[in-house]
Write a protein that holds these residues in place. Structure first.
Motif, short mmCIF file in Angstrom:
data_model
loop_
_atom_site.label_atom_id
_atom_site.label_comp_id
_atom_site.label_asym_id
_atom_site.label_seq_id
_atom_site.Cartn_x
_atom_site.Cartn_y
_atom_site.Cartn_z
N VAL A 1 19.62 36.00 -21.09
CA VAL A 1 18.83 35.56 -22.27
C VAL A 1 17.47 35.61 -22.01
O VAL A 1 16.81 35.76 -23.33
CB VAL A 1 19.07 33.84 -21.87
CG1 VAL A 1 18.23 33.08 -23.04
CG2 VAL A 1 20.74 33.51 -22.24
N GLN B 1 16.84 39.07 -23.57
CA GLN B 1 17.11 39.09 -24.96
C GLN B 1 15.93 38.56 -25.74
O GLN B 1 15.33 39.15 -26.91
CB GLN B 1 18.34 38.67 -25.33
CG GLN B 1 19.35 39.16 -25.19
CD GLN B 1 20.85 38.41 -25.20
OE1 GLN B 1 20.51 37.14 -25.76
NE2 GLN B 1 21.90 38.87 -25.36
N ALA B 2 15.26 37.43 -25.32
CA ALA B 2 14.04 36.90 -26.01
C ALA B 2 12.72 37.74 -25.85
O ALA B 2 12.30 37.88 -26.73
CB ALA B 2 13.81 35.74 -25.25
N SER C 1 13.18 40.73 -28.33
CA SER C 1 13.55 40.27 -29.79
C SER C 1 12.01 40.74 -30.61
O SER C 1 10.91 40.43 -29.97
CB SER C 1 13.76 38.71 -29.82
OG SER C 1 13.85 38.47 -31.03
N ARG D 1 26.89 30.65 -22.72
CA ARG D 1 25.75 31.41 -23.08
C ARG D 1 25.52 31.01 -24.51
O ARG D 1 24.24 31.27 -24.85
CB ARG D 1 26.58 32.56 -22.99
CG ARG D 1 25.65 33.90 -23.33
CD ARG D 1 26.09 35.25 -23.10
NE ARG D 1 25.10 36.31 -23.80
CZ ARG D 1 25.31 37.72 -23.46
NH1 ARG D 1 26.29 37.83 -22.40
NH2 ARG D 1 24.44 38.59 -23.89
N GLU D 2 26.33 30.93 -25.40
CA GLU D 2 26.08 30.54 -26.57
C GLU D 2 24.98 29.49 -26.93
O GLU D 2 24.13 29.63 -27.71
CB GLU D 2 27.33 30.45 -27.61
CG GLU D 2 28.12 31.67 -27.76
CD GLU D 2 28.98 31.99 -26.60
OE1 GLU D 2 29.02 31.21 -25.66
OE2 GLU D 2 29.43 33.11 -26.40
N GLU E 1 21.63 30.20 -25.65
CA GLU E 1 21.09 31.49 -26.60
C GLU E 1 20.48 30.42 -27.68
O GLU E 1 19.35 30.77 -28.15
CB GLU E 1 21.87 32.40 -26.97
CG GLU E 1 22.05 33.28 -25.90
CD GLU E 1 23.11 34.52 -26.12
OE1 GLU E 1 23.92 34.24 -27.45
OE2 GLU E 1 23.09 35.61 -25.74
N GLU F 1 16.59 30.14 -28.87
CA GLU F 1 16.08 30.77 -29.93
C GLU F 1 15.31 29.54 -30.88
O GLU F 1 14.32 29.97 -31.29
CB GLU F 1 17.38 31.11 -30.97
CG GLU F 1 16.93 31.88 -32.22
CD GLU F 1 16.10 32.84 -32.19
OE1 GLU F 1 15.30 33.39 -33.15
OE2 GLU F 1 16.04 33.84 -31.27
#
Length: 435
Positions: free
Chosen positions: A267, A270-271, A274, A300-301, A304, A308
């Motif tokens: 995570v 990805q952040a 991004s 995980r969803e 995330e 976000e």
């Protein structure tokens, strides 16, 4: 220390290594005391009395980082379990259950009950720590066991006790004896700083560099034993933790630690990669992600989504127009190019780790939604690790050996516990026999 599964150490070997390292202390401590006596004789104390500012600066150079570390520990947000409110709960635990688990752990390991503080910290990583500063009665309230709050939300009671046992190993059983005489080492460093400052003077920038170099060398030499035997101690503390409820509980705890770290690493990566948060610096992104991680079990969803939303909120706040903010952006843009290059290198390193082959240990789980391995499944896991030694157990820097810390990779810690399980069980039985 070993980095390959082929040379995971034997329990007896580690005990011998640590015992040999601690025998050296009975030579090094008298040598430090003698050195202090020599420095006391060499220092011009009249000069110190007439101009106390310069020796104070010298002492700050020599022991400042250590003092700052102590002050950081003192200022850390923490709560001793006995001071928790009656209604406070962390997952399935309240203050009384935590006290009972800690007392039971001490009894199972035949360790003294000395009212050692157990602190809960607000950290969201599955981790814990133990502190013994080695200053006798000074800063004694900081000595104790520190449990990150996330541990209590994600681990079962036996696994929490395993962690308690590991940290009690650092405090009571497996440590470098020299660390318990840190007050002597610190006093020697302070005296050395005063003497060096009188030799070179403190009237130029070069003298400051020389004093800083002296501090680096001094503390580097004092930490040689810690660097050499740090992993030995970690293995042996895992060993002691496993004596509370057995090797299986310890290995399950280590697997949960790795899975949690892997999820947070993905995570975070990805952040950071991004492009939707370009207005935020890497430091702001990291801080925002860490603050957004919830306590307890999340998918995980869900993680995330929480991250976000937190990043969007932070980005909106950062985009608020202000002259000061614009000036800060221009200033950092000019000064941080080198830091940005280093940051990109780190991102590339993380990407390589994420793309490396990884063991599919999840295929062994009876319940895909619950990370729990039975003893036969642990044996399968060990076979999987040994048959595919080049594959990572988790996609995290520690497993790839890119952090250089004192903790061995998780798969080596698991192999150590499994290969030495009979010796660990024997030690556990001997402890119980002494009850």
């Amino acid at each position: 220390m070993p980095r390959s599964i082929s040379d995971v150490p034997a329990r007896a070997t580690l005990l011998q290594q640590l015992d040999a390292a601690n025998r050296v202390v009975w030579l090094s401590v008298p040598a430090q005391v003698l050195s202090m006596a020599v420095l006391i004789w060499l220092v011009d104390w009249q000069q110190v009395a007439s101009n106390p500012l310069l020796p104070s600066i010298a002492i700050a150079f020599m022991v400042g980082p250590l003092v700052m570390g102590i002050l950081t520990g003192w200022a850390q947000k923490k709560k001793e379990i006995g001071d928790l409110r009656e209604e406070t709960r962390f997952g399935q635990y309240d203050k009384y259950r935590l006290q009972a688990l800690f007392k039971d752990t001490l009894q199972r390991l035949d360790l003294p009950e000395e009212n050692l503080p157990v602190y809960i910290t607000a950290d969201k990583f599955l981790n814990a720590g133990a502190m013994h500063l080695g200053f006798g009665g000074f800063f004694k309230s900081l000595n104790g066991v520190y449990l990150n709050r996330q541990v209590l939300h994600k681990l079962e009671p036996e696994e929490v006790q395993d962690i308690m046992g590991h940290e009690l190993g650092h405090y009571y059983r497996h440590y470098l004896l020299g660390d318990r005489f840190r007050a002597i080492t610190t006093a020697l460093g302070a005296l050395l700083g005063i003497h060096v400052s009188q030799l070179i003077g403190m009237n130029s920038f070069i003298s400051m560099i020389a004093l800083s170099g002296c501090a680096t060398i001094f503390w580097g030499l004092s930490s040689v034993q810690r660097s050499r035997h740090g992993q030995t101690i970690e293995y042996l503390c895992d060993d002691l933790g496993a004596q509370v409820h057995g090797v299986a509980a310890s290995i399950n705890g280590l697997m949960k630690l790795g899975a949690d770290a892997e999820l947070q690493c993905v995570v975070m990566q990805q952040a950071l990669q991004s492009g939707s948060h370009e207005k935020l610096s890497p430091a702001e992104i990291i801080q925002t992600v860490q603050a957004a991680i919830p306590y307890g079990h999340v998918s995980r969803e869900e993680l995330e989504l929480a991250v976000e939303q937190a990043l969007k909120k932070q980005a909106m706040q950062s985009q608020q127009a202000s002259l000061a903010g614009f000036a800060k952006y221009l200033w950092s843009n000019d000064l941080d190019e080198e830091a940005k290059e280093e940051f990109q290198k780190e991102l590339q390193k993380i990407a390589r780790i994420q793309s490396a082959p990884r063991l599919n240990w999840e295929s062994m789980l009876s319940d895909p939604k619950r990370l729990h391995l039975t003893e036969p499944q642990i044996e399968q896991l060990v076979d999987m690790i040994e048959s595919q030694p080049s594959q990572l157990l988790f996609h995290i820097p520690d497993e790839a050996g890119s952090t250089g810390g004192v903790h061995p990779p998780l798969k080596l810690r698991i192999l150590y516990l499994w290969r030495n399980r009979h010796e660990i069980e024997t030690a556990r039985s001997e402890t119980y026999a002494g009850w």
